[in-house]
Write an enzyme that holds these catalytic residues in place. Structure first.
Site, PDB file in Angstrom:
ATOM      1  N   ASP A  14      24.653  54.988 -17.946  1.00  0.00           N
ATOM      2  CA  ASP A  14      25.697  54.258 -18.926  1.00  0.00           C
ATOM      3  C   ASP A  14      26.368  55.027 -19.859  1.00  0.00           C
ATOM      4  OD1 ASP A  14      25.131  50.819 -19.282  1.00  0.00           O
ATOM      5  OD2 ASP A  14      26.253  51.957 -20.804  1.00  0.00           O
ATOM      6  N   ILE A  15      27.328  54.587 -20.199  1.00  0.00           N
ATOM      7  CA  ILE A  15      28.368  54.897 -21.307  1.00  0.00           C
ATOM      8  C   ILE A  15      27.463  55.061 -22.758  1.00  0.00           C
ATOM      9  CG2 ILE A  15      29.608  52.854 -21.961  1.00  0.00           C
ATOM     10  CD1 ILE A  15      32.161  54.753 -22.206  1.00  0.00           C
ATOM     11  N   ASN A  46      28.087  49.428 -10.793  1.00  0.00           N
ATOM     12  CA  ASN A  46      28.116  48.248 -11.605  1.00  0.00           C
ATOM     13  C   ASN A  46      28.868  48.315 -12.915  1.00  0.00           C
ATOM     14  OD1 ASN A  46      26.639  45.542 -12.738  1.00  0.00           O
ATOM     15  ND2 ASN A  46      26.130  47.417 -14.041  1.00  0.00           N
ATOM     16  N   SER A  89      33.716  40.579  -8.585  1.00  0.00           N
ATOM     17  CA  SER A  89      33.992  39.420  -9.459  1.00  0.00           C
ATOM     18  C   SER A  89      34.733  38.414  -8.592  1.00  0.00           C
ATOM     19  CB  SER A  89      34.611  39.740 -10.634  1.00  0.00           C
ATOM     20  OG  SER A  89      34.830  38.388 -11.267  1.00  0.00           O
ATOM     21  N   TYR A 139      41.684  43.336 -15.257  1.00  0.00           N
ATOM     22  CA  TYR A 139      40.396  42.803 -14.695  1.00  0.00           C
ATOM     23  C   TYR A 139      40.668  42.439 -13.234  1.00  0.00           C
ATOM     24  CZ  TYR A 139      35.489  41.052 -14.863  1.00  0.00           C
ATOM     25  OH  TYR A 139      34.385  41.174 -14.363  1.00  0.00           O
ATOM     26  N   LYS A 147      39.068  44.392  -9.895  1.00  0.00           N
ATOM     27  CA  LYS A 147      38.046  43.828  -9.036  1.00  0.00           C
ATOM     28  C   LYS A 147      38.513  43.414  -7.534  1.00  0.00           C
ATOM     29  CE  LYS A 147      34.809  43.606 -12.139  1.00  0.00           C
ATOM     30  NZ  LYS A 147      33.742  44.550 -11.983  1.00  0.00           N
ATOM     31  N   VAL A 198      28.168  35.375 -15.260  1.00  0.00           N
ATOM     32  CA  VAL A 198      26.660  35.627 -15.403  1.00  0.00           C
ATOM     33  C   VAL A 198      26.500  35.665 -16.846  1.00  0.00           C
ATOM     34  CG1 VAL A 198      24.956  37.399 -14.681  1.00  0.00           C
ATOM     35  CG2 VAL A 198      27.129  37.133 -13.137  1.00  0.00           C
ATOM     36  N   THR A 210      25.342  37.324 -19.682  1.00  0.00           N
ATOM     37  CA  THR A 210      25.108  38.671 -20.025  1.00  0.00           C
ATOM     38  C   THR A 210      25.961  38.937 -21.412  1.00  0.00           C
ATOM     39  OG1 THR A 210      26.970  39.718 -19.106  1.00  0.00           O
ATOM     40  CG2 THR A 210      24.826  39.560 -17.716  1.00  0.00           C
TER      41      THR A 210
HETATM   42  N1  LIG Z   1      28.946  38.670 -16.661  1.00  0.00           N
HETATM   43  C1  LIG Z   1      29.797  37.953 -16.031  1.00  0.00           C
HETATM   44  O1  LIG Z   1      30.152  37.017 -16.150  1.00  0.00           O
HETATM   45  C2  LIG Z   1      30.482  38.992 -14.819  1.00  0.00           C
HETATM   46  C3  LIG Z   1      31.017  38.271 -13.720  1.00  0.00           C
HETATM   47  C4  LIG Z   1      31.526  38.756 -12.549  1.00  0.00           C
HETATM   48  C5  LIG Z   1      31.287  40.212 -12.507  1.00  0.00           C
HETATM   49  N2  LIG Z   1      30.792  40.864 -13.618  1.00  0.00           N
HETATM   50  C6  LIG Z   1      30.642  42.516 -13.569  1.00  0.00           C
HETATM   51  O2  LIG Z   1      29.315  42.753 -13.467  1.00  0.00           O
HETATM   52  C7  LIG Z   1      29.095  44.032 -13.953  1.00  0.00           C
HETATM   53  C8  LIG Z   1      28.066  44.006 -14.916  1.00  0.00           C
HETATM   54  O3  LIG Z   1      28.736  43.409 -16.228  1.00  0.00           O
HETATM   55  P1  LIG Z   1      27.384  42.591 -17.156  1.00  0.00           P
HETATM   56  O4  LIG Z   1      27.844  41.101 -16.779  1.00  0.00           O
HETATM   57  O5  LIG Z   1      26.050  43.167 -16.901  1.00  0.00           O
HETATM   58  O6  LIG Z   1      28.000  43.199 -18.483  1.00  0.00           O
HETATM   59  P2  LIG Z   1      27.492  44.125 -19.635  1.00  0.00           P
HETATM   60  O7  LIG Z   1      28.670  44.251 -20.727  1.00  0.00           O
HETATM   61  O8  LIG Z   1      26.132  43.581 -20.276  1.00  0.00           O
HETATM   62  O9  LIG Z   1      27.167  45.406 -18.853  1.00  0.00           O
HETATM   63  C9  LIG Z   1      28.158  46.364 -18.491  1.00  0.00           C
HETATM   64  C10 LIG Z   1      27.534  47.640 -18.660  1.00  0.00           C
HETATM   65  O10 LIG Z   1      28.602  48.686 -18.242  1.00  0.00           O
HETATM   66  C11 LIG Z   1      28.369  49.674 -19.200  1.00  0.00           C
HETATM   67  N3  LIG Z   1      29.793  50.471 -19.011  1.00  0.00           N
HETATM   68  C12 LIG Z   1      30.986  49.875 -19.473  1.00  0.00           C
HETATM   69  N4  LIG Z   1      32.055  50.792 -19.417  1.00  0.00           N
HETATM   70  C13 LIG Z   1      31.347  51.991 -18.862  1.00  0.00           C
HETATM   71  C14 LIG Z   1      31.921  53.193 -18.516  1.00  0.00           C
HETATM   72  N5  LIG Z   1      33.035  53.827 -18.586  1.00  0.00           N
HETATM   73  N6  LIG Z   1      30.918  54.198 -17.991  1.00  0.00           N
HETATM   74  C15 LIG Z   1      29.751  53.674 -17.776  1.00  0.00           C
HETATM   75  N7  LIG Z   1      29.113  52.653 -18.123  1.00  0.00           N
HETATM   76  C16 LIG Z   1      30.021  51.677 -18.615  1.00  0.00           C
HETATM   77  C17 LIG Z   1      28.373  49.131 -20.418  1.00  0.00           C
HETATM   78  O11 LIG Z   1      27.987  49.762 -21.339  1.00  0.00           O
HETATM   79  C18 LIG Z   1      27.334  48.152 -20.155  1.00  0.00           C
HETATM   80  O12 LIG Z   1      26.114  48.510 -20.405  1.00  0.00           O
HETATM   81  C19 LIG Z   1      30.455  44.395 -14.336  1.00  0.00           C
HETATM   82  O13 LIG Z   1      31.078  45.086 -13.449  1.00  0.00           O
HETATM   83  C20 LIG Z   1      31.376  43.133 -14.706  1.00  0.00           C
HETATM   84  O14 LIG Z   1      32.716  43.152 -14.522  1.00  0.00           O
HETATM   85  C21 LIG Z   1      30.393  40.231 -14.760  1.00  0.00           C
END
Ligand SMILES: NC(=O)c1ccc[n+]([C@@H]2O[C@H](COP(=O)([O-])OP(=O)(O)OC[C@H]3O[C@@H](n4cnc5c(N)ncnc54)[C@H](O)[C@@H]3O)[C@@H](O)[C@H]2O)c1
Length: 278
Positions: A38-39, A103, A156, A177, A181, A210, A212
């Site tokens: 993770d970043i 992810n 997504s 975004y 996706k 989701v 989060t």
């Molecule tokens: N939460 C939602 O509603 C939702 C819906 C559909 C899809 N998604 C997708 O699900 C995935 C997970 O998201 P989430 O909901 O857990 O959100 P989140 O923000 O809690 O987690 C995303 C994680 O990705 C890490 N990250 C971001 N940029 C990065 C990089 N350049 N290098 C390494 N790590 C990086 C962040 O630090 C974070 O820990 C994402 O791809 C998001 O687009 C989320």
């Protein structure tokens, strides 16, 4: 049923929190070891708090608490070398690689910053080029190992349905975004096509909202509070829940990794609480 992925190793990006953490925990519950990256830092154009090292440490604690091994490190999906460092260490310690969960993501879609071209570029860099780096780095290792594998790419519902109904929701970030996706579907199908020969499956996952930190933050709260009511009609779930839980997506990831889905590839798996029915 337990031990559905016993003795296997999963590489997960964005594993510090949210869905990435849930994937690590769910796979560990079923016997997998984890390589987590993770970043753990803030990107300047992202208008909500991103993960911290403490978040990643918590993922480590939770996986170890289940009796599984985990190698975790900081890495940026935009920088293939930084991913390679963590992956190399993980494979050396854990001995193999079976699953890749691409992810990591950002959602700079509301507020001042989202109107800048930087938001467009950041989205494509993290969620399209970042996924490319993740898959390019890992698939040759899966081929070399010769035991098949599963690559799950988090897209997504925003890839499959318009996310804006009025100009009020238009932003460079929202366009970036959804464009990133959507492009993942094509990327995934091409990888799936040539990796099928090696029994390596590649699929995209399409969650609805989701629960989060990506959506539970001030940026999103303000964005929705000020939205045109017409725009609130985008992504409405048919099953009456506002959003699903990270564990609901993790269960799908587990299935995609397990042998139960051994002939499922090149597909776009919607976990959308029926949003596409509305
Ligand atoms: N939460 C939602 O509603 C939702 C819906 C559909 C899809 N998604 C997708 O699900 C995935 C997970 O998201 P989430 O909901 O857990 O959100 P989140 O923000 O809690 O987690 C995303 C994680 O990705 C890490 N990250 C971001 N940029 C990065 C990089 N350049 N290098 C390494 N790590 C990086 C962040 O630090 C974070 O820990 C994402 O791809 C998001 O687009 C989320």
């Amino acid at each position: 049923m337990s031990g559905r992925v016993e003795g296997k190793v999963a590489f997960i990006t964005g594993a510090a929190r949210g869905q990435g953490r849930a994937h690590a925990v769910r796979l560990a519950e079923e016997g997998a070891d984890i390589i987590a990256v993770d970043i753990c830092a803030q990107m300047p154009g992202v208008g909500y708090p991103m993960s911290t090292r403490e978040d990643l440490d918590q993922t480590v604690k939770m996986v170890e608490g289940l009796g599984q091994r985990i190698v975790a490190g900081k890495g940026d999906v935009r920088d293939r070398e930084s991913l390679a460092v963590v992956l190399d260490e993980g494979m050396e310690k854990l001995g193999r690689l079976d699953f890749v969960i691409a992810n990591a993501g950002i959602m700079p879609v509301f507020g001042e910053e989202s109107q800048q071209m930087r938001a467009w570029h950041d989205c494509l860099d993290v969620m399209l080029t970042g996924v490319l780096h993740t898959v390019e780095l890992t698939y040759p290792r899966l081929i070399k190992q010769g035991t098949g594998g599963s690559i799950a790419i988090t897209s997504s519902m925003g890839a499959l349905t318009p996310m804006m109904r009025t100009e009020g929701k238009h932003s460079m970030g929202m366009l970036g975004y959804t464009a990133a996706k959507a492009a993942l579907v094509n990327l995934s199908r091409n990888y799936a096509s040539f990796l099928a020969f090696h029994h390596i499956r590649v699929n995209t996952i399409h969650p609805t909202g989701v629960n989060t930190p990506m959506i539970h933050n001030d940026m999103c709260q303000d964005g929705f509070a000020n939205a045109n009511p017409e725009d609130l009609k985008t992504l409405v779930n048919a099953i009456p829940v506002n959003a699903v839980e990270p564990e609901d997506i993790a269960n799908a990831v587990l299935w995609l990794c397990s042998d139960e889905s051994k002939y499922f590839t090149g597909s776009a798996l919607r976990i959308d609480a029926g949003a596409s029915l509305r």
